[in-house]
Design a protein around this motif. Structure first.
Motif, PDB file in Angstrom:
ATOM      1  N   ARG A  22       0.839  -1.202   0.000  1.00  0.00           N
ATOM      2  CA  ARG A  22       0.000   0.000   0.000  1.00  0.00           C
ATOM      3  C   ARG A  22       0.873   1.250   0.000  1.00  0.00           C
ATOM      4  O   ARG A  22       1.829   1.373   0.774  1.00  0.00           O
ATOM      5  CB  ARG A  22      -0.887  -0.011   1.249  1.00  0.00           C
ATOM      6  CG  ARG A  22      -1.976   1.011   1.301  1.00  0.00           C
ATOM      7  CD  ARG A  22      -2.941   0.672   2.434  1.00  0.00           C
ATOM      8  NE  ARG A  22      -4.059   1.596   2.481  1.00  0.00           N
ATOM      9  CZ  ARG A  22      -4.108   2.672   3.247  1.00  0.00           C
ATOM     10  NH1 ARG A  22      -3.085   2.956   4.050  1.00  0.00           N
ATOM     11  NH2 ARG A  22      -5.149   3.467   3.238  1.00  0.00           N
ATOM     12  N   VAL A  23       0.534   2.180  -0.852  1.00  0.00           N
ATOM     13  CA  VAL A  23       1.304   3.414  -1.022  1.00  0.00           C
ATOM     14  C   VAL A  23       0.998   4.378   0.124  1.00  0.00           C
ATOM     15  O   VAL A  23      -0.166   4.535   0.521  1.00  0.00           O
ATOM     16  CB  VAL A  23       0.977   4.059  -2.383  1.00  0.00           C
ATOM     17  CG1 VAL A  23       1.592   5.440  -2.511  1.00  0.00           C
ATOM     18  CG2 VAL A  23       1.440   3.148  -3.508  1.00  0.00           C
ATOM     19  N   THR A  24       2.037   5.042   0.652  1.00  0.00           N
ATOM     20  CA  THR A  24       1.855   5.924   1.804  1.00  0.00           C
ATOM     21  C   THR A  24       2.055   7.403   1.472  1.00  0.00           C
ATOM     22  O   THR A  24       1.932   8.245   2.369  1.00  0.00           O
ATOM     23  CB  THR A  24       2.832   5.548   2.933  1.00  0.00           C
ATOM     24  OG1 THR A  24       4.178   5.757   2.488  1.00  0.00           O
ATOM     25  CG2 THR A  24       2.655   4.095   3.347  1.00  0.00           C
ATOM     26  N   MET A  25       2.344   7.724   0.223  1.00  0.00           N
ATOM     27  CA  MET A  25       2.527   9.136  -0.182  1.00  0.00           C
ATOM     28  C   MET A  25       2.002   9.328  -1.587  1.00  0.00           C
ATOM     29  O   MET A  25       2.112   8.441  -2.435  1.00  0.00           O
ATOM     30  CB  MET A  25       4.012   9.525  -0.157  1.00  0.00           C
ATOM     31  CG  MET A  25       4.625   9.657   1.217  1.00  0.00           C
ATOM     32  SD  MET A  25       4.206  11.226   2.000  1.00  0.00           S
ATOM     33  CE  MET A  25       5.259  12.359   1.100  1.00  0.00           C
ATOM     34  N   ASP A  26       1.448  10.514  -1.871  1.00  0.00           N
ATOM     35  CA  ASP A  26       1.149  10.869  -3.249  1.00  0.00           C
ATOM     36  C   ASP A  26       2.471  11.019  -4.004  1.00  0.00           C
ATOM     37  O   ASP A  26       3.429  11.626  -3.495  1.00  0.00           O
ATOM     38  CB  ASP A  26       0.396  12.194  -3.322  1.00  0.00           C
ATOM     39  CG  ASP A  26      -1.042  12.075  -2.833  1.00  0.00           C
ATOM     40  OD1 ASP A  26      -1.463  10.948  -2.476  1.00  0.00           O
ATOM     41  OD2 ASP A  26      -1.738  13.099  -2.789  1.00  0.00           O
ATOM     42  N   GLY A  27       2.545  10.470  -5.185  1.00  0.00           N
ATOM     43  CA  GLY A  27       3.791  10.577  -5.952  1.00  0.00           C
ATOM     44  C   GLY A  27       3.729   9.738  -7.206  1.00  0.00           C
ATOM     45  O   GLY A  27       2.672   9.637  -7.852  1.00  0.00           O
ATOM     46  N   PHE A  28       4.859   9.082  -7.526  1.00  0.00           N
ATOM     47  CA  PHE A  28       4.968   8.278  -8.742  1.00  0.00           C
ATOM     48  C   PHE A  28       5.529   6.914  -8.391  1.00  0.00           C
ATOM     49  O   PHE A  28       6.574   6.798  -7.732  1.00  0.00           O
ATOM     50  CB  PHE A  28       5.862   8.971  -9.769  1.00  0.00           C
ATOM     51  CG  PHE A  28       5.253  10.213 -10.341  1.00  0.00           C
ATOM     52  CD1 PHE A  28       4.511  10.159 -11.515  1.00  0.00           C
ATOM     53  CD2 PHE A  28       5.385  11.420  -9.685  1.00  0.00           C
ATOM     54  CE1 PHE A  28       3.921  11.311 -12.027  1.00  0.00           C
ATOM     55  CE2 PHE A  28       4.797  12.575 -10.194  1.00  0.00           C
ATOM     56  CZ  PHE A  28       4.056  12.519 -11.367  1.00  0.00           C
ATOM     57  N   ALA A  29       4.798   5.860  -8.798  1.00  0.00           N
ATOM     58  CA  ALA A  29       5.270   4.495  -8.609  1.00  0.00           C
ATOM     59  C   ALA A  29       6.264   4.173  -9.709  1.00  0.00           C
ATOM     60  O   ALA A  29       5.988   4.387 -10.904  1.00  0.00           O
ATOM     61  CB  ALA A  29       4.097   3.520  -8.639  1.00  0.00           C
ATOM     62  N   VAL A  30       7.425   3.662  -9.323  1.00  0.00           N
ATOM     63  CA  VAL A  30       8.479   3.332 -10.288  1.00  0.00           C
ATOM     64  C   VAL A  30       9.181   2.056  -9.813  1.00  0.00           C
ATOM     65  O   VAL A  30       8.909   1.552  -8.732  1.00  0.00           O
ATOM     66  CB  VAL A  30       9.531   4.464 -10.390  1.00  0.00           C
ATOM     67  CG1 VAL A  30       8.897   5.752 -10.907  1.00  0.00           C
ATOM     68  CG2 VAL A  30      10.205   4.709  -9.047  1.00  0.00           C
ATOM     69  N   ARG A  31      10.110   1.600 -10.672  1.00  0.00           N
ATOM     70  CA  ARG A  31      10.963   0.491 -10.266  1.00  0.00           C
ATOM     71  C   ARG A  31      12.302   1.076  -9.846  1.00  0.00           C
ATOM     72  O   ARG A  31      12.929   1.830 -10.580  1.00  0.00           O
ATOM     73  CB  ARG A  31      11.141  -0.496 -11.413  1.00  0.00           C
ATOM     74  CG  ARG A  31      11.863  -1.764 -10.989  1.00  0.00           C
ATOM     75  CD  ARG A  31      11.698  -2.895 -11.995  1.00  0.00           C
ATOM     76  NE  ARG A  31      12.136  -4.156 -11.408  1.00  0.00           N
ATOM     77  CZ  ARG A  31      11.398  -4.941 -10.637  1.00  0.00           C
ATOM     78  NH1 ARG A  31      10.148  -4.579 -10.384  1.00  0.00           N
ATOM     79  NH2 ARG A  31      11.878  -6.054 -10.141  1.00  0.00           N
ATOM     80  N   ALA A  32      12.748   0.732  -8.630  1.00  0.00           N
ATOM     81  CA  ALA A  32      13.939   1.368  -8.076  1.00  0.00           C
ATOM     82  C   ALA A  32      15.195   1.037  -8.848  1.00  0.00           C
ATOM     83  O   ALA A  32      16.165   1.793  -8.814  1.00  0.00           O
ATOM     84  CB  ALA A  32      14.121   0.956  -6.610  1.00  0.00           C
ATOM     85  N   ASP A  33      15.214  -0.093  -9.573  1.00  0.00           N
ATOM     86  CA  ASP A  33      16.424  -0.415 -10.318  1.00  0.00           C
ATOM     87  C   ASP A  33      16.596   0.477 -11.542  1.00  0.00           C
ATOM     88  O   ASP A  33      17.533   0.314 -12.324  1.00  0.00           O
ATOM     89  CB  ASP A  33      16.467  -1.891 -10.717  1.00  0.00           C
ATOM     90  CG  ASP A  33      15.323  -2.288 -11.661  1.00  0.00           C
ATOM     91  OD1 ASP A  33      14.614  -1.396 -12.158  1.00  0.00           O
ATOM     92  OD2 ASP A  33      15.152  -3.496 -11.894  1.00  0.00           O
ATOM     93  N   GLY A  34      15.705   1.460 -11.671  1.00  0.00           N
ATOM     94  CA  GLY A  34      15.911   2.478 -12.703  1.00  0.00           C
ATOM     95  C   GLY A  34      17.099   3.364 -12.389  1.00  0.00           C
ATOM     96  O   GLY A  34      17.512   4.171 -13.224  1.00  0.00           O
ATOM     97  N   GLY A  35      17.630   3.260 -11.136  1.00  0.00           N
ATOM     98  CA  GLY A  35      18.835   3.999 -10.772  1.00  0.00           C
ATOM     99  C   GLY A  35      18.526   5.332 -10.150  1.00  0.00           C
ATOM    100  O   GLY A  35      17.430   5.581  -9.676  1.00  0.00           O
ATOM    101  N   THR A  36      19.500   6.198 -10.144  1.00  0.00           N
ATOM    102  CA  THR A  36      19.330   7.534  -9.603  1.00  0.00           C
ATOM    103  C   THR A  36      19.180   8.528 -10.724  1.00  0.00           C
ATOM    104  O   THR A  36      19.770   8.366 -11.801  1.00  0.00           O
ATOM    105  CB  THR A  36      20.547   7.916  -8.749  1.00  0.00           C
ATOM    106  OG1 THR A  36      21.711   7.885  -9.580  1.00  0.00           O
ATOM    107  CG2 THR A  36      20.729   6.945  -7.597  1.00  0.00           C
ATOM    108  N   ASP A  37      18.415   9.550 -10.447  1.00  0.00           N
ATOM    109  CA  ASP A  37      18.116  10.566 -11.449  1.00  0.00           C
ATOM    110  C   ASP A  37      17.534   9.915 -12.707  1.00  0.00           C
ATOM    111  O   ASP A  37      17.316   8.724 -12.784  1.00  0.00           O
ATOM    112  CB  ASP A  37      19.356  11.398 -11.791  1.00  0.00           C
ATOM    113  CG  ASP A  37      19.873  12.143 -10.588  1.00  0.00           C
ATOM    114  OD1 ASP A  37      19.038  12.550  -9.760  1.00  0.00           O
ATOM    115  OD2 ASP A  37      21.100  12.305 -10.460  1.00  0.00           O
ATOM    116  N   GLY A  38      17.244  10.696 -13.695  1.00  0.00           N
ATOM    117  CA  GLY A  38      16.734  10.181 -14.957  1.00  0.00           C
ATOM    118  C   GLY A  38      15.287  10.522 -15.184  1.00  0.00           C
ATOM    119  O   GLY A  38      14.619  11.125 -14.339  1.00  0.00           O
TER     120      GLY A  38
END
Length: 403
Positions: free
Chosen positions: A49-65
């Motif tokens: 369950r999501v706890t903040m408004d934002g954007f769901a992504v896959r973390a292995d996308g790395g940093t920045d981008g």
């Protein structure tokens, strides 16, 4: 007279009947004693369950981008498809994390431009996501039987989908006051009469103990009248509590009325102050308590004898009031040969709590109970000097209150 601890052991040693159980609506369960442990039939939360408004992504996308925004997901809805590489889903607090994503980037940490979103900084796997089962796993027992249901327990049971719970029935406690000098509320006292106090303070104590009071009114000091009310109470309630009429005077007729009604008396007179004249007995599976007539004596003996018995009958795990050690802020004297239960005010400080008497400790001074945070337990012929510690039975919440 028998020692107080022996009297308490005698009462607690008798097999008191356990209250039957019943199912009640969850909204009516506050303060009741749970009889049956309801297990969870699902994980809580039931999904990631999501706890903040934002954007769901896959973390292995790395940093920045930059990620391509492929849609929006509100709480209460599910994603139409899994997320692909470098795809982001605008998502709201409470929504399920979509397949293919493992983190949420808060909206204040991104820059959105059209159908693209740029993330600033590192994305940590699991960020702003409550994993399924974080709070409760399927099969867990979340509230134990014997516990009192509080607001948090109500909330947790509601979260698990329980609209009803099984609790112990509240024992019915018949309250009878006796005495020619008593005028019940709503009637005009005669020239030598006083208002009936004990019925109402004892009924309130019954409610505080989690039971249901039954008002038997006031009986005059006449054996037939008292016997009739006693029999009424035994027929209509699980427990009978009387006040006054249990001493040794010519008009102290409650003991005889109880015996006439088939009660077996197990004790009479306890070495305590206040409250020496007290009777306890049983009639079948009905406990019977004959308390003193002075208002403070009646309330103190209720606390020490009746309340624990009611809590046992209700199936409660915690029977007794909490206790603490306090420092005497002034001498606390208990003259005489009986153990004292003296009304004290508790004052919090850096060292814990300080205790001082509420004032005059007369057994008819009901204001001493109004002011009391607890009962200081003092041995016979003993004075607790200022600065010494004393054992205190806590009667109320110790949150600050007006004096």
């Amino acid at each position: 007279m028998i020692p107080l601890f022996d009297a308490q052991r005698l009462v607690s040693g008798l097999a008191l009947p356990a209250a039957a159980t019943e199912r009640v609506a969850l909204e009516g369960a506050l303060g009741r004693v749970l009889a049956e442990a309801p297990p969870s039939d699902s994980d809580l939360p039931p999904f990631d369950r999501v706890t903040m408004d934002g954007f769901a992504v896959r973390a292995d996308g790395g940093t920045d981008g930059s990620w391509r925004i492929v849609g929006t997901l509100a709480a209460g809805a599910t994603a139409a498809r899994p997320l692909g590489p470098r795809e982001a889903l605008r998502i709201m607090t409470g929504a399920p994390l979509p397949e293919g994503a493992d983190a949420v980037v808060p909206q204040e940490d991104v820059a959105a431009d059209g159908d693209r979103v740029t993330v600033r900084g590192r994305i940590a796997p699991g960020a702003y996501v409550r994993p399924a089962g974080e709070d409760v796993r399927a099969g867990d027992v979340v509230v134990e039987p014997g516990g009192v249901i509080g607001a948090a327990e109500v909330g947790l049971l509601a979260t698990l989908g329980y609209s009803q719970v099984r609790v112990h029935r509240r024992p019915r406690v018949a309250i009878l006051s006796t005495g020619n000098e008593l005028a019940d509320l709503g009637t005009q006292p005669g020239p030598a009469q006083i208002p009936n106090t004990n019925t109402y303070s004892l009924m309130a104590q019954v409610i505080e103990a989690g039971a249901e009071p039954v008002n038997l009114g006031v009986a005059p000091d006449e054996l037939e009248a008292i016997t009739e009310r006693v029999r009424w109470g035994l027929a209509s309630a699980d427990v009978l509590v009387t006040s006054a009429g249990v001493s040794v005077g010519e008009l102290d007729l409650v003991r005889e009325a109880l015996e006439r009604s088939g009660a077996e008396l197990h004790l009479w007179q306890v070495s305590m102050r206040p409250g020496k004249p007290i009777t306890f007995g049983t009639r079948g599976d009905h406990p019977v308590f004959g308390l003193p007539g002075n208002p403070v004596s009646a309330m103190v003996t209720f606390e020490l004898f009746v309340r624990p018995a009611l809590r046992r009958m209700e199936g409660a795990d915690v029977i007794d009031r909490p206790r603490l050690r306090a420092r005497a802020l002034e001498p606390i004297a208990n003259p005489g040969s009986r153990r004292g239960y003296l009304r004290v005010i508790l004052t919090p400080d850096a060292q814990g709590y300080g205790a001082r008497l509420t004032g005059d400790q007369g057994s008819a001074i009901l204001r001493s109970m109004v002011l009391a945070d607890g009962l200081a337990v003092v041995a016979p012929d003993t004075t607790i000097a200022a600065g010494e510690s004393v054992d205190v039975i806590v009667l109320r919440s110790l949150e600050p209150r007006s004096r």
